[in-house]
Enzyme design. Structure first.
Site, PDB file in Angstrom:
ATOM      1  N   SER A   1      -2.933 -11.082  -7.772  1.00  0.00           N
ATOM      2  CA  SER A   1      -3.002 -10.353  -9.095  1.00  0.00           C
ATOM      3  C   SER A   1      -3.471 -10.782 -10.346  1.00  0.00           C
ATOM      4  O   SER A   1      -2.995 -10.447 -11.429  1.00  0.00           O
ATOM      5  CB  SER A   1      -1.869  -9.433  -9.415  1.00  0.00           C
TER       6      SER A   1
ATOM      7  N   SER B   1      -6.063 -10.386 -12.168  1.00  0.00           N
ATOM      8  CA  SER B   1      -6.677  -9.143 -12.861  1.00  0.00           C
ATOM      9  C   SER B   1      -5.544  -8.316 -13.794  1.00  0.00           C
ATOM     10  O   SER B   1      -5.551  -8.213 -14.816  1.00  0.00           O
ATOM     11  CB  SER B   1      -7.650  -8.329 -12.210  1.00  0.00           C
TER      12      SER B   1
ATOM     13  N   GLY C   1      -5.541 -12.210  -4.587  1.00  0.00           N
ATOM     14  CA  GLY C   1      -4.741 -11.310  -4.057  1.00  0.00           C
ATOM     15  C   GLY C   1      -3.318 -11.565  -4.683  1.00  0.00           C
ATOM     16  O   GLY C   1      -2.231 -10.933  -4.268  1.00  0.00           O
TER      17      GLY C   1
ATOM     18  N   ASP D   1       2.694   1.909  -3.007  1.00  0.00           N
ATOM     19  CA  ASP D   1       2.836   2.313  -4.369  1.00  0.00           C
ATOM     20  C   ASP D   1       2.302   3.673  -4.858  1.00  0.00           C
ATOM     21  O   ASP D   1       2.671   4.540  -5.570  1.00  0.00           O
ATOM     22  CB  ASP D   1       2.715   0.939  -5.414  1.00  0.00           C
TER      23      ASP D   1
ATOM     24  N   ASP E   1       1.608  -3.744  -9.524  1.00  0.00           N
ATOM     25  CA  ASP E   1       1.270  -5.290  -9.901  1.00  0.00           C
ATOM     26  C   ASP E   1       1.383  -5.157 -11.448  1.00  0.00           C
ATOM     27  O   ASP E   1       1.976  -6.165 -12.084  1.00  0.00           O
ATOM     28  CB  ASP E   1      -0.159  -5.529  -9.817  1.00  0.00           C
TER      29      ASP E   1
ATOM     30  N   HIS F   1       0.795  -1.217  -0.046  1.00  0.00           N
ATOM     31  CA  HIS F   1      -0.043  -0.084  -0.014  1.00  0.00           C
ATOM     32  C   HIS F   1       0.649   1.363  -0.017  1.00  0.00           C
ATOM     33  O   HIS F   1       0.411   2.362   0.459  1.00  0.00           O
ATOM     34  CB  HIS F   1      -0.876   0.123   1.143  1.00  0.00           C
TER      35      HIS F   1
ATOM     36  N   TYR G   1     -10.354  -0.574  -0.781  1.00  0.00           N
ATOM     37  CA  TYR G   1      -9.026   0.050  -1.360  1.00  0.00           C
ATOM     38  C   TYR G   1      -9.007   1.445  -1.447  1.00  0.00           C
ATOM     39  O   TYR G   1      -8.218   2.391  -1.125  1.00  0.00           O
ATOM     40  CB  TYR G   1      -8.709  -0.753  -2.400  1.00  0.00           C
TER      41      TYR G   1
ATOM     42  N   GLY H   1      -9.451 -13.398  -8.146  1.00  0.00           N
ATOM     43  CA  GLY H   1      -9.782 -12.637  -6.903  1.00  0.00           C
ATOM     44  C   GLY H   1      -9.120 -12.898  -5.702  1.00  0.00           C
ATOM     45  O   GLY H   1      -9.526 -12.760  -4.656  1.00  0.00           O
TER      46      GLY H   1
HETATM   47  C1  GLA Z   1      -3.260  -3.924  -5.239  1.00  0.00           C
HETATM   48  C2  GLA Z   1      -2.947  -2.738  -6.068  1.00  0.00           C
HETATM   49  C3  GLA Z   1      -1.596  -2.544  -5.861  1.00  0.00           C
HETATM   50  C4  GLA Z   1      -1.074  -2.019  -4.616  1.00  0.00           C
HETATM   51  C5  GLA Z   1      -1.394  -3.393  -3.719  1.00  0.00           C
HETATM   52  C6  GLA Z   1      -1.143  -2.767  -2.217  1.00  0.00           C
HETATM   53  O1  GLA Z   1      -2.645  -5.097  -5.560  1.00  0.00           O
HETATM   54  O2  GLA Z   1      -3.389  -3.096  -7.170  1.00  0.00           O
HETATM   55  O3  GLA Z   1      -1.157  -1.238  -6.765  1.00  0.00           O
HETATM   56  O4  GLA Z   1      -1.327  -0.846  -4.023  1.00  0.00           O
HETATM   57  O5  GLA Z   1      -2.938  -3.627  -3.727  1.00  0.00           O
HETATM   58  O6  GLA Z   1       0.185  -2.960  -1.892  1.00  0.00           O
END
Ligand code: GLA
Length: 412
Positions: A146, A148, A144, A55, A192, A53, A242, A142
């Site tokens: 990534s 998507s 965690g 970036d 991501d 959290h 988020y 979905g």
């Molecule tokens: C998600 C977002 C990223 C980042 C993380 C938390 O994966 O897509 O950009 O903010 O949460 O670090």
């Protein structure tokens, strides 16, 4: 297609040529034959080792691409029709490349794809003809790690290749992020998409999200391995908290900069530019305890990223593990993105002697955690952590050991 899925999943683990052959068969069964060639692409999932959290707060992050991929078979058409299908979620979605795309709930995962096309169009790229596309993913959706962004970057890379657009990896990452902001309504950072577009096997990336400067760091783990722990708690970033975190950070930065202006000192471009000393001096203006804790997480997490990379480079895995634990605690107490599922996994992981650190990875609010464990304790780890989790949460978590992977690419 359920049967196709398990066959493909097996090939994906060991035999790329067989995977391509099998995907071609399913592709032609679905879309028929054509004189145009079917092309194949892949993009990985990711873990974030540390730097959560931050970036979108101009911080440093330290993710790695892992060896779980989404695959895409795609073929150009001679008209303007677009068709999407997914082996895991069968059903063809049809669009026209000339239409103006907008987010529509009923378009499901295709929103990510139409989002990419829409951003490419807004950047001046034109698409004279459509295509047929078939996805097959080994990445839990979905969850965690990534899925998507992997979908977005795989598709953006493929579209760039089949239309000869020459979009490079960093640009693909930016297009993916822009699509999340403008099309999907998630104000995510760039971590991501960046790691998925730019990742390299056996390397993690130390990425400065303020400048996009980056460094590949060898991921030498000796006898240790990363294990992904999936809470199997489903959530979508768009309905999670988020965006709320993103706006809390913005508010806090505004308050701190107003104070700095009063003092005649230069403004901070982002929260991660605030040093530990400066944070001490600005603390009193953050009268809302929630905002104070959000800022404290950003400032301490950014420092932990530097320390973690230094520890890894020095071969000090115990220290890396300790910093991962500290990161989880900061996300639990200050940033509040963990929750009972992730906290249970983290707590139980900490009781296994072969585990030297664990934390939530990615956005949190469900999703996945990672643990750094000795290679010989995977069985004991999953059994013990898994059984307490089931007892406490009421359903199963799932676990897999991961290696590193390469970023989005053509599958040759
Ligand atoms: C998600 C977002 C990223 C980042 C993380 C938390 O994966 O897509 O950009 O903010 O949460 O670090």
């Amino acid at each position: 297609m359920a049967n196709d899925y398990s066959v493909l999943a097996e090939y994906a683990q060991k035999d790329t040529d067989a995977l391509k052959r099998e995907l071609s068969v399913i592709f032609e069964r679905q879309y028929g034959q054509s004189s145009e060639p079917v092309m194949f692409f892949a993009a990985p999932a990711r873990i974030n080792i540390i730097g959560e959290h931050i970036d979108y707060n101009g911080g440093k992050v330290f993710p790695a691409a892992i060896d779980k991929y989404i695959y895409l078979a795609i073929r150009r058409r001679n008209d303007s029709v677009i068709r999407y299908d997914d082996v895991r979620f069968p059903g063809v979605f049809t669009f026209d490349i000339t239409e103006t795309f907008a987010y529509k709930k009923e378009n499901d995962y295709c929103n990510y794809l139409n989002g990419i096309l829409s951003i490419l169009k807004s950047r001046g790229f034109t698409f004279p003809k459509g295509f047929d596309a078939l996805f097959f993913s080994c990445i839990p959706p979905g969850g965690g790690i990534s899925s998507s962004s992997a979908l977005e970057c795989c598709f953006a890379y493929a579209v760039s290749s089949i239309y000869n657009l020459n979009v490079d990896g960093v640009e693909i990452a930016k297009i993916g992020q822009e699509s999340e902001h403008r099309f999907m309504n998630v104000n995510c950072g760039i971590m991501d998409q960046f790691i998925i577009a730019m990742g390299k096997k056996d390397r993690a990336i130390l990425l400065d999200c303020a400048t996009l400067d980056y460094e590949y760091v060898p991921l030498e783990l000796g006898d240790y391995r990363f294990v992904v722990m999936n809470t199997n708690k489903k959530r979508q970033l768009s309905d999670s908290k988020y965006n709320e975190r993103v706006s809390e950070c913005k508010t806090a930065l505004g308050i701190m900069n107003a104070e700095l202006e009063k003092r005649g000192e230069p403004a901070l471009p982002d929260l991660c530019s605030c040093s530990a000393e400066q944070f001490e001096s600005l603390k009193s203006c953050l009268t809302d305890d929630v905002l104070l804790r959000r800022v404290r997480h950003c400032v301490t997490e950014n420092a932990r990223v530097y320390a973690a990379v230094a520890a890894l480079k020095a071969g000090n895995l115990q220290e890396l593990g300790r910093l991962m634990d500290a990161s989880h605690e900061s996300l639990r107490l200050d940033y509040e993105t963990t929750g009972i599922e992730l906290d249970t996994l983290h707590e139980e992981a900490g009781k296994i002697s072969g585990c030297i650190g664990s934390r939530v990875t990615g956005a949190g609010f469900g999703g996945c955690g990672i643990a750094l464990i000795h290679k010989d304790c995977f069985g004991e780890f999953t059994e013990k952590v898994g059984s307490v989790y089931r007892e406490k949460i009421g359903y199963d978590a799932s676990f897999f050991e991961c290696g590193t992977g390469d970023g989005a690419s053509a599958l040759n």
